[in-house]
Scaffold this motif. Structure first.
Motif, PDB file in Angstrom:
ATOM      1  N   ILE A 158       0.856  -1.181   0.000  1.00 28.87           N
ATOM      2  CA  ILE A 158       0.000   0.000   0.000  1.00 28.87           C
ATOM      3  C   ILE A 158       0.892   1.231   0.000  1.00 28.87           C
ATOM      4  N   GLU A 159       0.888   1.949  -1.088  1.00 27.02           N
ATOM      5  CA  GLU A 159       1.663   3.180  -1.171  1.00 27.02           C
ATOM      6  C   GLU A 159       0.777   4.338  -0.707  1.00 27.02           C
ATOM      7  N   SER A 160       1.137   4.919   0.416  1.00 30.24           N
ATOM      8  CA  SER A 160       0.438   6.090   0.944  1.00 30.24           C
ATOM      9  C   SER A 160       1.463   6.901   1.727  1.00 30.24           C
ATOM     10  N   PRO A 161       2.204   7.759   1.056  1.00 28.33           N
ATOM     11  CA  PRO A 161       3.312   8.472   1.706  1.00 28.33           C
ATOM     12  C   PRO A 161       2.909   9.223   2.968  1.00 28.33           C
ATOM     13  N   ASP A 162       1.721   9.813   2.981  1.00 26.09           N
ATOM     14  CA  ASP A 162       1.300  10.574   4.156  1.00 26.09           C
ATOM     15  C   ASP A 162       1.236   9.694   5.410  1.00 26.09           C
ATOM     16  N   LEU A 163       0.933   8.426   5.226  1.00 22.95           N
ATOM     17  CA  LEU A 163       0.793   7.529   6.372  1.00 22.95           C
ATOM     18  C   LEU A 163       2.044   6.705   6.660  1.00 22.95           C
ATOM     19  N   TYR A 164       2.761   6.307   5.627  1.00 20.87           N
ATOM     20  CA  TYR A 164       3.790   5.291   5.825  1.00 20.87           C
ATOM     21  C   TYR A 164       5.223   5.750   5.580  1.00 20.87           C
ATOM     22  N   ASP A 165       5.425   6.838   4.891  1.00 19.84           N
ATOM     23  CA  ASP A 165       6.792   7.229   4.522  1.00 19.84           C
ATOM     24  C   ASP A 165       7.459   7.963   5.694  1.00 19.84           C
ATOM     25  N   ARG A 166       7.846   7.184   6.689  1.00 26.49           N
ATOM     26  CA  ARG A 166       8.480   7.713   7.897  1.00 26.49           C
ATOM     27  C   ARG A 166       9.686   6.839   8.225  1.00 26.49           C
TER      28      ARG A 166
END
Length: 485
Positions: free
Chosen positions: A86-94
């Protein structure tokens, strides 16, 4: 049979604990039994970088709270297993820990991050990928707890049956509990916020959602499946678990023998087998040299590979450390957790440099080094759903010393006089979670180590334990067959 595994970590790409080992090994074991397995993971940086051949198969932007969301598909390296990401930078790109910030505080939006994981899982069961639809969805731990709830919600809305669902509890103490107001953002029917649903003491629990809505529930050892139905270990969910006891099974975790096998392990100083333990002595010396403790043969090396927490019994090890030091034994620790425990262990290591070594953090290579080079692995947990390090210890001839709970009870046979005489002993067990009982087990470990013939016999019996994934995968497959759609 087509099975979708839903998880938040997966060895060897991303690991913070034993969940990753299970999620990495079980799909491969099931493949060998003829099923078709895929995995779904959040788009954490490690997965975005570590999964190969990625392509977009669905754009779900603005469908889940206005977020930019895409579903990608790729391959797990070195396998034929397909992975959805699931690509969702706002949620996972940390960067850093996937669950918590740099101050080790859980992210305030974890409810959205893992609700999206469950929602996408249900969408895949509802033909999101036009070329593949699972017959069974298998969610692992609270992070995937909403997947069965979303499946039930979609079935109610559409009047059709989607995939059957299995929910595995790896540790009931971690429940994914959030404030009640977050329910409004989950896009579930209002009546799902109910005591017969997600509501948990005026909050919501993702883990409870999995327990309530999944068709079948499993946990990771037969004894733990019984323990979590009691007030002592039910964590407030024992009532629900009792009502679902006919749908609850305890299946022991297995060991991925492609990763943990002293005969083939490429990480350790020398390989060895139950027929020839010469290499284990070389591993022992290599551990002493790496840990910068005295190279000696006469006294045992105790090792710990664990989170440094009270639940894992590391307070007992600390309180009873003189039992090891005064007898001339050595202790090598790898782990992190409670800052006060970390500080205390480092102080002891500084004071007893020849006998105690502490490395804070997790290091896969050092974990192999400890388990191959140690004589006794300490797993004195207050409670333990299954435990993996004692299984690794058994296979490597590093005898486990354990508290008699959960999966530790199911996997270790005490070195009592009777069991030694019958050649069934594989380790050391203490029954009460208290210092005197723990110290008595340590004394027995020293005593057996001094009797070389009995020690070697017990080592060999331990190494002959069968904890590969084949038996466990077969048990899972039988459950899947009951609910596949």
């Amino acid at each position: 049979m087509r099975i979708l595994h839903v998880c938040s970590e997966l060895y060897p790409i991303l690991k913070t604990g034993g969940l990753a080992d299970v999620a990495g090994a079980l799909p491969l074991a099931l493949e060998s039994l003829g099923s078709e397995n895929r995995v779904l993971v959040p788009g954490f940086p490690a997965f975005m970088e570590g999964i190969n051949e990625k392509e977009i198969i669905a754009d779900l932007t603005d469908e889940f709270g206005g977020l930019n969301v895409k579903l990608l598909m790729g391959k797990l390296p070195g396998t034929n297993i397909t992975a959805y990401i699931i690509e969702s930078p706002d949620l996972y790109d940390r960067s850093g820990n996937p669950y918590a910030d740099s101050n080790n505080q859980p992210y305030s939006d974890n409810y959205r991050r893992f609700a999206l994981l469950g929602w996408i899982a249900a969408k895949i069961a509802n033909d999101l990928d036009p070329n593949w639809r699972p017959q069974v969805l298998h969610g692992h731990d609270w992070h995937a707890g909403l997947a069965p709830a979303y499946i039930k919600a979609m079935e109610l809305t559409q009047g059709v049956q989607l995939a059957g669902s299995v929910f595995t509890v790896h540790n009931l103490a971690y429940q994914g509990v959030f404030p009640a107001y977050t329910f409004a953002e989950l896009n579930l029917p209002n009546h799902f916020y109910n005591v017969n649903g997600l509501e948990f003491y005026s909050q919501i629990s993702f883990l409870k959602a999995g327990l309530f809505y999944a068709d079948k529930i499993t946990t990771v050892s037969p004894t733990y499946a019984k323990e979590i139905q009691t007030e002592e270990q039910g964590c407030g969910l024992q009532g629900l678990l009792n009502t679902r006891r006919n749908d609850l099974s305890g299946i022991l975790n297995g060991v991925d023998e492609n990763v943990w096998n002293p005969a083939k392990d490429p990480i350790i100083a020398a390989n060895y087998t139950v027929k020839s333990l010469t290499g284990k002595q070389k591993c022992r010396i290599a551990l002493q040299e790496y840990a910068k403790i005295a190279v000696q043969e006469d006294k045992p090396i105790f090792v710990v590979v664990s989170r440094l927490t009270e639940q894992k019994g590391l307070n007992l090890v600390l309180a009873g450390i003189d039992e090891i030091i005064e007898k001339g034994g050595q202790l090598v620790i790898l782990g992190s957790g409670d800052k006060e425990l970390e500080k205390a262990y480092k102080a002891i290591a500084k004071k007893h440099k020849d006998q105690v070594s502490v490395q804070i953090g997790y290091d896969e290579e050092h974990a192999h080094r400890l388990i191959a080079g140690g004589d006794i692995i300490l797993v004195p947990s207050r409670f333990e759903p299954c435990g993996l390090t004692q299984l690794y210890g058994l296979l490597y001839g590093t005898l486990p010393l354990v508290h008699n709970v959960g999966g530790l009870h199911d996997t270790v046979t005490d070195s009592s006089l009777e069991n030694l005489a019958e050649d069934t002993a594989t380790g050391f067990i203490f029954n009460e979670f208290e210092l005197d009982a723990y110290k008595a087990a340590v004394k027995r470990a020293f005593a057996l180590y001094s009797r070389k013939a009995d020690w070697k016999k017990t080592q060999k019996r331990a190494m002959q334990s069968n904890f590969g994934w084949s038996n466990s995968a077969t048990e899972y497959l039988q459950i899947y067959k009951q609910i596949a759609r």
